[in-house]
Design an enzyme around this catalytic site. Structure first.
Site, PDB file in Angstrom:
ATOM      1  N   MET A  87       0.813  -1.210   0.000  1.00 44.88           N
ATOM      2  CA  MET A  87       0.000   0.000   0.000  1.00 44.88           C
ATOM      3  C   MET A  87       0.848   1.262   0.000  1.00 44.88           C
ATOM      4  O   MET A  87       0.455   2.274  -0.586  1.00 44.88           O
ATOM      5  CB  MET A  87      -0.925   0.008   1.213  1.00 44.88           C
ATOM      6  CG  MET A  87      -2.045  -1.005   1.142  1.00 44.88           C
ATOM      7  SD  MET A  87      -3.201  -0.689  -0.203  1.00 44.88           S
ATOM      8  CE  MET A  87      -3.970   0.813   0.387  1.00 44.88           C
ATOM      9  N   ASP A 142      -5.506 -10.901   9.088  1.00 37.75           N
ATOM     10  CA  ASP A 142      -4.140 -11.130   8.611  1.00 37.75           C
ATOM     11  C   ASP A 142      -3.167 -11.220   9.780  1.00 37.75           C
ATOM     12  O   ASP A 142      -2.070 -10.673   9.737  1.00 37.75           O
ATOM     13  CB  ASP A 142      -3.711 -10.026   7.651  1.00 37.75           C
ATOM     14  CG  ASP A 142      -2.522 -10.454   6.771  1.00 37.75           C
ATOM     15  OD1 ASP A 142      -2.312 -11.673   6.616  1.00 37.75           O
ATOM     16  OD2 ASP A 142      -1.811  -9.571   6.252  1.00 37.75           O
TER      17      ASP A 142
END
Length: 562
Positions: A26, A137
């Site tokens: 990201m 995650d």
């Protein structure tokens, strides 16, 4: 943490940037300081993905998730800029190593420490779940070992129970080996999926290896769905508890409260004699912005493996890029690591247990000892027949193992290295678009590598670099429509001994100049970057002969259309 680079901004929002903390798919994460002196971690979205609505939606969702969860086990949101580019969020700065780094550098945890870790992480998950959020995650790279206890970090794909997934059809979120079977098979995300990830994470802490093995992501995920977790060597009671956490049926997994009861800890994790020294592994915080006197090689990464961290004393500064005349062993033959976290920690590029510190190696002292010819001259080509004698490698050949592929959006590869790398390896990959010194011409990529510290009196360790385009190429060197290039062998550089000469000096290879494509007994110039714009893959190999080599690191770079 690393020094700021020339292209880095001096500030984001109201925050003065002091250093780089890590990078991920990201964006880049910086250490920042507020006008009042408070330290924060600032995550900034990469410019190249700001035009992707799905990526921006995911980033905004991460900000809202962190804003909603106010827990002692997470880094709280302090500020954000979500209205216009550059998009960023700032969270509390928390010191400490990731669980992956701690295990990699200090070894597996004792059973008692693992039970205290389970209890503390279960308490953290219960706190997050109370806000209606699942992490999705959880893994060794996303657990920070802080002085106040473990912190759950990187909520980039977390979501509330009322939210819909942003993943594409057929793509399950999470990390192979830590993602629950129901998520992989049906994208059914719930609190029990976090418990599965907790069990797999603690299994890694107890063993020091990936609990469902390493290799192709699809193969690891298949084992997580259909096979039993690896707990060989784990204390029987702890192994039984781990197996309950990773039960295939989510209804059979204990909830966090039950895990805390089952662990029956009598002392806190922060008082554990194994845990306490790990907190001291946190990086030293700079008082002023750290910028190198000499511009470092762009995209620099440290990748330590198990063992000592190197001699005491200051880290050697990264030299300015030498001229290509200063690297005479390069051969002209033709026509270069968790997760963006929101807390203070070094981010390693490869997942724990399967090359969790993958790398390559540096070579060359400016002489001809590496077996090459001076730059600008041709070097005799080694025969490619099967009768070629084994010996020091020159140009590695396809042995059917080239399955690496780099994903630019995630800034990661589909596979880890096949073997552990040498200690303290650094690497860099630069293109003309990111070459802030202005030395690299358009259409070129520069690949650098070295060792951070000298390793004297070691046997030869030959390294060759492979570069391949995003798509398979046909016999005429044109990209085909048969999909991504995940199994076609790329162009390679000449192998060089890591320990020849001064291994702390940077070695730079230029693509395509210093690479060639070798197949069917023929040597061809490496294809230019312009032939296939997109995500190019770079693989560092440890070679013992031309037909015996293993990957130690995979990375990549973006090539733009001319």
């Amino acid at each position: 943490m690393d020094a700021l680079r020339v292209q880095d901004p001096a500030r984001i929002g109201a925050y003065v940037l002091l250093a780089r903390l890590g990078a991920g798919g990201m964006g880049q994460v910086y250490l920042g300081r507020s006008p009042g002196g408070r330290l924060v971690a600032v995550k900034v979205v990469r410019e190249e993905i700001t035009e992707h609505p799905e990526a921006l939606a995911r980033f905004r969702r991460e900000a809202e998730t962190v804003r909603a969860v106010r827990s002692a086990y997470t880094a709280n949101l302090i500020d954000a800029g979500l209205d216009s580019a550059p998009y960023w969020i700032a969270t509390e700065y928390v010191t400490g190593p990731t669980l992956a780094r701690a295990v990699r550098e200090r070894g597996p945890f004792p059973a008692g420490t693992c039970r205290r870790l389970i209890a503390a992480m279960a308490e953290g998950l219960a706190s997050v779940h109370a806000y209606g959020v699942t992490h999705r995650d959880l893994k060794p790279q996303n657990v920070l070992l802080a002085a106040q206890g473990p912190q759950l970090i990187d909520f980039g794909i977390a979501r509330g129970v009322e939210q819909t997934a942003l993943t594409q059809d057929g793509q399950a979120p999470g990390t192979p080996g830590y993602t629950a079977p129901e998520v992989l098979a049906r994208n059914e995300v719930g609190d029990a999926a976090d418990v599965f990830a907790l069990g797999a994470t603690v299994a890694y802490a107890a063993m020091g290896r990936a609990p469902f093995g390493v290799g192709d992501a699809a193969a690891v995920s298949y084992r997580a769905v259909h096979e039993e977790i690896d707990t060989a060597g784990v204390e029987p009671g702890l192994a039984a508890l781990i197996r309950e956490c990773v039960a295939k049926d989510p209804a059979r997994r204990p909830d966090p409260a039950e895990l805390i009861r089952r662990c029956a800890v009598d002392t806190a994790l922060v008082d554990d004699p194994t845990y306490q020294p790990l907190v001291a592994m946190a990086d030293v915080v700079p008082d002023t912005p750290r910028r190198p006197i000499h511009a470092p090689a762009p995209s620099l990464h440290d990748l330590p493996t198990q063992g000592p961290t190197g001699p005491a004393g200051p880290t050697p500064s990264v030299p300015a890029r030498p001229s290509r005349r200063g690297i005479p062993w390069l051969v002209a033959i033709g026509a270069g690591a968790a997760i963006g976290v929101l807390v203070a920690t070094v981010v390693w590029l490869l997942p724990g247990g399967g090359g969790d510190g993958g790398d390559g190696s540096a070579a060359g002292d400016g002489g001809d000892s590496a077996g090459g010819a001076p730059s600008g001259q041709s070097s005799p080509e080694k025969p490619l027949d099967d009768a070629a004698p084994a010996g020091p490698p020159q140009y590695i050949q396809d042995i059917g193992t080239s399955r690496h592929s780099w994903n630019g959006l995630r800034d990661s590869c589909n596979l880890p290295g096949e073997e552990e790398p040498p200690l303290q390896f650094q690497y860099s990959v630069t293109t003309a678009e990111t070459d802030y010194t202005g030395e690299l011409p358009p259409g070129k990529a520069e690949i650098g590598y070295r060792l951070k510290y000298e390793e004297p009196n070691l046997p030869p360790y030959y390294v060759a670099v492979e570069v391949k385009p995003p798509h398979r190429l046909d016999a005429d060197g044109r990209p085909t429509t048969s999909g991504l290039n995940s199994d076609q062998f790329g162009s390679v550089s000449k192998a060089a001994d890591l320990y020849e000469g001064d291994e702390t000096q940077w070695t730079f290879l230029t693509y395509p100049d210093d690479f060639s494509s070798r197949a069917d007994g023929e040597v061809r110039p490496a294809p230019p970057l312009s032939v296939d714009p997109g995500e190019w893959t770079v693989v560092y190999h440890h070679a013992t002969s031309d037909k015996s080599h293993k990957s130690v690191l995979c990375t990549g770079f973006m090539s733009e259309a001319p």
